[in-house]
Structures are given as structure tokens and as C-alpha cells.
Design a protein around this motif. Sequence first.
Motif: not given
Length: 330
Positions: A188-192, A239-240, A266-271, A282-283
Motif C-alpha cells: 500500500e506504500n512505498a518509499l523512494f 524501499v526503492v 530493498l528494491f535496488l538498481f545499481s551500477d 533485490q538488485n
Amino acid sequence: MEESFGHEAKVLLDRTEAVHIIACGTSYHAGLVAKYWLEEIGLQCSVEVASEYRYRRVVVPKNTLFITVSQSGETADTLAALRGAKDAGYLGSLCVCNVPESSLVRESDVALMTRAGPEIGVASTKAFTTQLVAFRLLTLAFARRRGMTQEREKELVDELHALPRQVEVVLKLSDAIREMANGFAKKENALFLGRGTFYPIALEGALKLKEISYIHAEAYPAGELKHGPLALVDAEMPVVCALPDDALLEKVLSNLQEVRARGGELFLFSDRTVSIGLDHYQNLTLDDIFPTTAPIVYSIPLQLLSYHVAVLKGTDVDQPRNLAKSVTVE
Ligand code: G6P
């Protein structure tokens, strides 16, 4: 770009010592990213949403260029801000816009067209990435006037030319992002979170999620976590965060550690070069990223995440409830 500018535009850029950027919605977020880029080369810059700007007294420093950003060129507040700025003592006005025949283009002294093509979906996507490219070009034009070497200019232009290749790679992550979205659809919620240019990218990521999936999403500068949002974090809070390999990386990782300590997911996108070192996350990794254009590239996996969450939830991705593509009335 410089070559396509007329005499009037060049004179405006030559004389500019500060800029005020005014916009709404996603276009405002593009302006926020531009502030980091322009101040990096020593140009004073303030950014404000048009609906606030137009109803307050504004102090205009000498030789300030008034810049509006708008996909449609018809947003009521942005147009009203431009009209109000006419007699406010600005050097002149420039718009970053996607619609050549729009009121904003007609009424601005100079127009920098984003050429994204018609954007149909209500939630702005390709207009945003092209606005960022336009601001990179504008930053280059100002940097030239501030003594950037030809060598450096070539490097920066090459980084822009790499964008199509980088975007192709991100689009190939779509299936993996769909998997990630599974973890979201019932939330219901998400934090970026983000720092530097990645704070406005977080704002834009959160906006996309609320617009098309109706999940309540908030974005915070990662450094503000302890000043409130940490109280919201528990195992139910996704948390993104995008993690480019930049000077602020260690700071952001330590903020994410705080999130993990409270059980946040954690939902991450990284170099690819980034070593995350947290206990659970998760990345998805991106390769071949340049710091100057990283915000442009990273905005796309965030758009895809919202897209897949919305599809999973069965909402209307192109036409979200209660929203309009162009807000032509106040
Ligand atoms: C509406 C749209 C948004 C857009 C905003 C500003 O809210 O739904 O996608 O970012 O208006 O529009 P503009 O055309 O001025 O960029």
C-alpha cells in the motif's frame, strides 16, 4: 544544438548569469535535475512549481533567464507563470517543450524542442527523458561560455551519444523488473530514496508509481531518512533506490543499512561496479553508465517498475483515474 539556435538565443545564453526554472509535475522534476547540472558549472539556479511561483513575490537577480519546462506547452499554471514573468525584469524566456505549435512555444522568446514525438499516456515518460537530454545540452551550451575545453565537450557529447545504447540495455531488463514488481503489487506504500540528482529521480519514480498503480509512494532525500520517514519503515515498506557508482554512494548505502535494520524491503538498481554489502535486497545491475547521464538512464527502470506494478494490479496504465494529460485549467 548551438548551431540550431538563432541569434536571439545565443545572445540570451551569452548574457545569462542565473536561471529560474518553472514547471509542473514530471517537468518540474526534470528542472530539479537540471539545477544540479547547472550549479555544477557555476550557474545559479532555482526551481519551483508554477502554481507556487505565480502567486508569490519573486526577486529576480540581474541577468536571470526564465525557463519553463512543459511536455504539452499548455499547462495553465506554467503558462500563467510565463505571462507573469514578462514584466518581472528577466533577461528573457526560454521554454523546453515537446509541442511546437503550443502556446508556451509561441509566447517564449526562445524554444528548445524535446522532439519526443506525441506522448499519449497521461504519465509522462519519454517526455521526461528528453527534457533531461535538453537540459544536458543547455548545460553544455552554458559550460562552453564558461570555458569548457573542446576535449571535455567532446567527452560529454559522446556520453550523450551513448544513451540509445544504454537505454536498449535497460529495456532488456523489463522481464526481470516484472519479477521485481511482484513484490510490490500488494503493497500500500512505498518509499523512494536518492541523493544528488538521484533525489529528483526518486521523486519522479514515486510520482510514476502513484500515478499509474495508485500505490501511495513518497520520495525523500536519503539524508532525510532519520528526520521522519524512518518511522514508517517496517517489513511492509518497500524501499526503492538507484545506486550509481558516484561520490554519494557510501552515504546512500549507509542510509539503506538503516532501512534494513528496521526490516524494510530493498528494491535496488545499481551500477555493476557497486558492491552493495547489505544483508538482504533485490538488485538489478546496469552497465556502462556515465555519471553525467546516469539520471537519464536510471529513470527508465523506475518507469518500468511502475508500469509492471500497474499491469499486475490491472489499472489503466495509459489513462489513470482522475488525471489528465494536460492540465489546462487551474
Ligand atoms: C499533468 C500530467 C503530467 C505532467 C504535468 C505537467 O499532471 O499528467 O504527466 O507532468 O501535467 O505537464 P506538462 O505538459 O506541462 O509537462
